[in-house]
Scaffold this motif. Structure first.
Motif, PDB file in Angstrom:
ATOM      1  N   ASP A  32      34.468 110.685 -28.637  1.00  0.00           N
ATOM      2  CA  ASP A  32      34.070 109.280 -28.710  1.00  0.00           C
ATOM      3  C   ASP A  32      33.599 108.850 -27.331  1.00  0.00           C
ATOM      4  OD1 ASP A  32      33.757 106.569 -29.085  1.00  0.00           O
ATOM      5  OD2 ASP A  32      35.879 106.164 -29.417  1.00  0.00           O
ATOM      6  N   TYR A  33      32.338 108.479 -27.234  1.00  0.00           N
ATOM      7  CA  TYR A  33      31.798 108.021 -25.963  1.00  0.00           C
ATOM      8  C   TYR A  33      30.856 106.856 -26.236  1.00  0.00           C
ATOM      9  CZ  TYR A  33      29.729 108.000 -21.338  1.00  0.00           C
ATOM     10  OH  TYR A  33      29.309 107.619 -20.084  1.00  0.00           O
ATOM     11  N   GLY A  34      31.391 105.650 -26.141  1.00  0.00           N
ATOM     12  CA  GLY A  34      30.559 104.465 -26.367  1.00  0.00           C
ATOM     13  C   GLY A  34      30.035 104.408 -27.785  1.00  0.00           C
ATOM     14  N   ASP A  35      28.713 104.450 -27.924  1.00  0.00           N
ATOM     15  CA  ASP A  35      28.131 104.393 -29.269  1.00  0.00           C
ATOM     16  C   ASP A  35      27.790 105.781 -29.807  1.00  0.00           C
ATOM     17  OD1 ASP A  35      25.865 105.058 -27.820  1.00  0.00           O
ATOM     18  OD2 ASP A  35      24.577 103.618 -28.855  1.00  0.00           O
ATOM     19  N   SER A  36      28.293 106.826 -29.181  1.00  0.00           N
ATOM     20  CA  SER A  36      28.087 108.200 -29.633  1.00  0.00           C
ATOM     21  C   SER A  36      29.439 108.805 -29.973  1.00  0.00           C
ATOM     22  CB  SER A  36      27.406 109.011 -28.527  1.00  0.00           C
ATOM     23  OG  SER A  36      27.222 110.339 -28.932  1.00  0.00           O
ATOM     24  N   ALA A  37      29.507 109.534 -31.089  1.00  0.00           N
ATOM     25  CA  ALA A  37      30.775 110.130 -31.502  1.00  0.00           C
ATOM     26  C   ALA A  37      30.521 111.437 -32.238  1.00  0.00           C
ATOM     27  CB  ALA A  37      31.546 109.173 -32.398  1.00  0.00           C
ATOM     28  N   ALA A  38      31.531 112.304 -32.215  1.00  0.00           N
ATOM     29  CA  ALA A  38      31.525 113.534 -32.998  1.00  0.00           C
ATOM     30  C   ALA A  38      32.720 113.487 -33.929  1.00  0.00           C
ATOM     31  CB  ALA A  38      31.593 114.753 -32.093  1.00  0.00           C
ATOM     32  N   TYR A  39      32.533 113.966 -35.148  1.00  0.00           N
ATOM     33  CA  TYR A  39      33.550 113.860 -36.179  1.00  0.00           C
ATOM     34  C   TYR A  39      33.542 115.138 -37.003  1.00  0.00           C
ATOM     35  CZ  TYR A  39      36.224 111.439 -39.864  1.00  0.00           C
ATOM     36  OH  TYR A  39      37.181 111.033 -40.771  1.00  0.00           O
ATOM     37  N   LEU A  40      34.706 115.657 -37.327  1.00  0.00           N
ATOM     38  CA  LEU A  40      34.834 116.837 -38.190  1.00  0.00           C
ATOM     39  C   LEU A  40      35.154 116.350 -39.592  1.00  0.00           C
ATOM     40  CD1 LEU A  40      35.075 119.876 -38.729  1.00  0.00           C
ATOM     41  CD2 LEU A  40      37.474 119.701 -38.061  1.00  0.00           C
ATOM     42  N   ILE A  41      34.219 116.559 -40.507  1.00  0.00           N
ATOM     43  CA  ILE A  41      34.429 116.212 -41.910  1.00  0.00           C
ATOM     44  C   ILE A  41      35.144 117.389 -42.564  1.00  0.00           C
ATOM     45  CG2 ILE A  41      33.329 115.647 -44.104  1.00  0.00           C
ATOM     46  CD1 ILE A  41      30.947 114.568 -42.505  1.00  0.00           C
ATOM     47  N   GLU A  42      36.249 117.117 -43.244  1.00  0.00           N
ATOM     48  CA  GLU A  42      37.054 118.186 -43.833  1.00  0.00           C
ATOM     49  C   GLU A  42      36.322 118.941 -44.927  1.00  0.00           C
ATOM     50  OE1 GLU A  42      40.780 116.534 -45.088  1.00  0.00           O
ATOM     51  OE2 GLU A  42      41.329 115.974 -43.044  1.00  0.00           O
ATOM     52  N   ALA A  43      35.662 118.253 -45.831  1.00  0.00           N
ATOM     53  CA  ALA A  43      34.955 118.903 -46.935  1.00  0.00           C
ATOM     54  C   ALA A  43      33.842 117.992 -47.435  1.00  0.00           C
ATOM     55  CB  ALA A  43      35.910 119.225 -48.065  1.00  0.00           C
ATOM     56  N   ALA A  44      32.633 118.531 -47.462  1.00  0.00           N
ATOM     57  CA  ALA A  44      31.486 117.743 -47.920  1.00  0.00           C
ATOM     58  C   ALA A  44      30.414 118.667 -48.474  1.00  0.00           C
ATOM     59  CB  ALA A  44      30.912 116.920 -46.767  1.00  0.00           C
ATOM     60  N   THR A  45      29.632 118.145 -49.386  1.00  0.00           N
ATOM     61  CA  THR A  45      28.467 118.860 -49.904  1.00  0.00           C
ATOM     62  C   THR A  45      27.234 118.378 -49.146  1.00  0.00           C
ATOM     63  OG1 THR A  45      27.983 117.170 -51.561  1.00  0.00           O
ATOM     64  CG2 THR A  45      29.495 118.944 -52.222  1.00  0.00           C
ATOM     65  N   ALA A  46      26.115 119.027 -49.393  1.00  0.00           N
ATOM     66  CA  ALA A  46      24.858 118.591 -48.771  1.00  0.00           C
ATOM     67  C   ALA A  46      24.526 117.162 -49.213  1.00  0.00           C
ATOM     68  CB  ALA A  46      23.734 119.553 -49.131  1.00  0.00           C
ATOM     69  N   ALA A  47      24.793 116.853 -50.473  1.00  0.00           N
ATOM     70  CA  ALA A  47      24.534 115.497 -50.972  1.00  0.00           C
ATOM     71  C   ALA A  47      25.438 114.476 -50.272  1.00  0.00           C
ATOM     72  CB  ALA A  47      24.743 115.440 -52.483  1.00  0.00           C
ATOM     73  N   ASP A  48      26.680 114.860 -50.005  1.00  0.00           N
ATOM     74  CA  ASP A  48      27.591 113.972 -49.278  1.00  0.00           C
ATOM     75  C   ASP A  48      27.038 113.659 -47.889  1.00  0.00           C
ATOM     76  OD1 ASP A  48      29.428 114.020 -51.401  1.00  0.00           O
ATOM     77  OD2 ASP A  48      30.591 115.660 -50.502  1.00  0.00           O
ATOM     78  N   LEU A  49      26.478 114.666 -47.224  1.00  0.00           N
ATOM     79  CA  LEU A  49      25.918 114.460 -45.880  1.00  0.00           C
ATOM     80  C   LEU A  49      24.721 113.517 -45.921  1.00  0.00           C
ATOM     81  CD1 LEU A  49      26.190 118.051 -44.422  1.00  0.00           C
ATOM     82  CD2 LEU A  49      27.582 116.066 -43.836  1.00  0.00           C
ATOM     83  N   GLU A  50      23.906 113.633 -46.961  1.00  0.00           N
ATOM     84  CA  GLU A  50      22.781 112.708 -47.113  1.00  0.00           C
ATOM     85  C   GLU A  50      23.286 111.276 -47.300  1.00  0.00           C
ATOM     86  OE1 GLU A  50      20.038 113.959 -50.135  1.00  0.00           O
ATOM     87  OE2 GLU A  50      19.706 115.896 -49.161  1.00  0.00           O
TER      88      GLU A  50
END
Length: 72
Positions: A32-50
């Motif tokens: 987490d750095y200001g308005d930029s962040a990285a997040y690990l999604i536990e489980a997602a499909t390609a459609a979920d990412l869209e």
């Protein structure tokens, strides 16, 4: 389109990190750095990412990077 679920690291810009669990679903904040962040999604499909990308745009942000987590 691949319907299998995988873990993904996403990098976002323009959205507070606190909003990511609601936008991306269950996971873990990695960075987490200001308005930029990285997040690990536990489980997602390609459609979920869209869908995550669309939600971020509605909030005025964007999905800057998506990386599939390699199996350990």
């Amino acid at each position: 389109m691949d319907t299998a679920k995988y873990s993904y690291y996403i990098r976002t810009a323009g959205v507070p990190a606190a909003a990511l669990p609601n936008v991306a679903g269950p996971g873990k904040l990695v960075f987490d750095y200001g308005d930029s962040a990285a997040y690990l999604i536990e489980a997602a499909t390609a459609a979920d990412l869209e869908a995550v990308a669309a939600k971020l745009e509605v909030l005025g942000g964007r999905l800057a990077l998506v990386l599939k987590k390699l199996p350990e």
